[in-house]
Design a protein around this motif. Structure first.
Motif, PDB file in Angstrom:
ATOM      1  N   GLY A  29       0.917  -0.744   0.135  1.00 59.28           N
ATOM      2  CA  GLY A  29       0.262   0.179  -0.257  1.00 59.28           C
ATOM      3  C   GLY A  29       0.216   1.704  -0.189  1.00 59.28           C
ATOM      4  N   ARG A  30       0.601   1.971   0.788  1.00 61.52           N
ATOM      5  CA  ARG A  30       1.892   3.414   1.145  1.00 61.52           C
ATOM      6  C   ARG A  30       2.567   3.323   2.166  1.00 61.52           C
ATOM      7  N   ARG A  31       2.561   2.268   2.859  1.00 61.71           N
ATOM      8  CA  ARG A  31       4.185   2.231   3.305  1.00 61.71           C
ATOM      9  C   ARG A  31       5.091   1.257   2.927  1.00 61.71           C
ATOM     10  N   ASN A  32       5.708   0.691   3.292  1.00 62.80           N
ATOM     11  CA  ASN A  32       6.920  -0.360   3.543  1.00 62.80           C
ATOM     12  C   ASN A  32       7.293  -1.746   4.376  1.00 62.80           C
ATOM     13  N   HIS A  33       7.217  -2.544   4.139  1.00 64.11           N
ATOM     14  CA  HIS A  33       7.274  -3.901   5.018  1.00 64.11           C
ATOM     15  C   HIS A  33       9.031  -4.481   5.345  1.00 64.11           C
ATOM     16  N   TYR A  34       9.971  -4.652   6.260  1.00 69.19           N
ATOM     17  CA  TYR A  34      10.714  -4.738   5.816  1.00 69.19           C
ATOM     18  C   TYR A  34      10.828  -6.392   6.284  1.00 69.19           C
ATOM     19  N   THR A  35      12.005  -7.067   5.002  1.00 68.74           N
ATOM     20  CA  THR A  35      12.257  -8.476   6.090  1.00 68.74           C
ATOM     21  C   THR A  35      13.735  -8.369   6.379  1.00 68.74           C
ATOM     22  N   ILE A  36      14.128  -9.155   7.271  1.00 61.96           N
ATOM     23  CA  ILE A  36      15.606  -9.612   7.488  1.00 61.96           C
ATOM     24  C   ILE A  36      15.675 -10.760   7.550  1.00 61.96           C
ATOM     25  N   HIS A  37      17.268 -10.816   6.713  1.00 57.35           N
ATOM     26  CA  HIS A  37      17.793 -11.850   6.082  1.00 57.35           C
ATOM     27  C   HIS A  37      18.853 -12.217   7.251  1.00 57.35           C
ATOM     28  N   PRO A  38      17.779 -13.376   8.171  1.00 57.59           N
ATOM     29  CA  PRO A  38      18.440 -13.495   9.667  1.00 57.59           C
ATOM     30  C   PRO A  38      20.533 -14.923   9.185  1.00 57.59           C
ATOM     31  N   GLU A  39      20.362 -14.906   7.940  1.00 58.23           N
ATOM     32  CA  GLU A  39      21.726 -15.912   8.000  1.00 58.23           C
ATOM     33  C   GLU A  39      22.952 -14.957   7.193  1.00 58.23           C
ATOM     34  N   GLY A  40      22.440 -13.285   7.571  1.00 59.81           N
ATOM     35  CA  GLY A  40      23.411 -12.935   7.064  1.00 59.81           C
ATOM     36  C   GLY A  40      24.566 -13.037   8.331  1.00 59.81           C
ATOM     37  N   ARG A  41      25.616 -12.530   7.496  1.00 56.55           N
ATOM     38  CA  ARG A  41      26.619 -12.243   8.188  1.00 56.55           C
ATOM     39  C   ARG A  41      27.536 -11.237   9.106  1.00 56.55           C
ATOM     40  N   LEU A  42      26.937 -10.749  10.092  1.00 60.37           N
ATOM     41  CA  LEU A  42      28.106  -9.822  10.682  1.00 60.37           C
ATOM     42  C   LEU A  42      29.642  -9.177  10.166  1.00 60.37           C
ATOM     43  N   ARG A  43      29.884  -7.893   9.714  1.00 60.06           N
ATOM     44  CA  ARG A  43      30.821  -7.755   8.527  1.00 60.06           C
ATOM     45  C   ARG A  43      31.820  -7.324   9.396  1.00 60.06           C
ATOM     46  N   HIS A  44      32.194  -6.966  10.397  1.00 58.23           N
ATOM     47  CA  HIS A  44      33.635  -6.681  11.199  1.00 58.23           C
ATOM     48  C   HIS A  44      34.040  -7.873  11.591  1.00 58.23           C
ATOM     49  N   PRO A  45      35.564  -7.902  11.536  1.00 56.93           N
ATOM     50  CA  PRO A  45      36.256 -10.002  11.357  1.00 56.93           C
ATOM     51  C   PRO A  45      35.985 -10.110  13.125  1.00 56.93           C
TER      52      PRO A  45
END
Length: 94
Positions: free
Chosen positions: A58-74
């Motif tokens: 509609g007029r809004r956004n819905h956000y889906t998080i991808h839980p498998e994404g690795r954190l970025r800092h070593p």
């Protein structure tokens, strides 16, 4: 508010989306303590990085998080987004 925090604004925005995937930019900005433009830039980073997907409903956004994404800092790269969200007591994502 404290002059520094343990988490970045990117993590704060991600946690807001984990709490409510239908949050408005205004709501996120208010909770994180940054501008709506700042939230837009962070969301663009998270979307480009493959951590979040945006869907227009509609007029809004819905956000889906991808839980498998690795954190970025070593130092944290062996952890994923789902672990971060769970460690901070937010609902399961994905």
């Amino acid at each position: 508010m404290a002059s520094w925090t343990f988490l970045s604004n990117h993590a704060h925005v991600l946690l807001c989306l984990a709490e409510d995937p239908d949050h408005r930019l205004h709501d996120i900005a208010e909770r994180v303590g940054i501008t709506e433009r700042g939230v837009q830039l962070i969301l663009a980073d998270l979307i480009t990085g493959g951590y979040v997907e945006r869907e227009r409903v509609g007029r809004r956004n819905h956000y889906t998080i991808h839980p498998e994404g690795r954190l970025r800092h070593p130092l944290e790269a062996h952890h994923n987004v789902a672990e971060l969200v769970a460690a901070l007591g937010h609902p399961a994502v994905g």
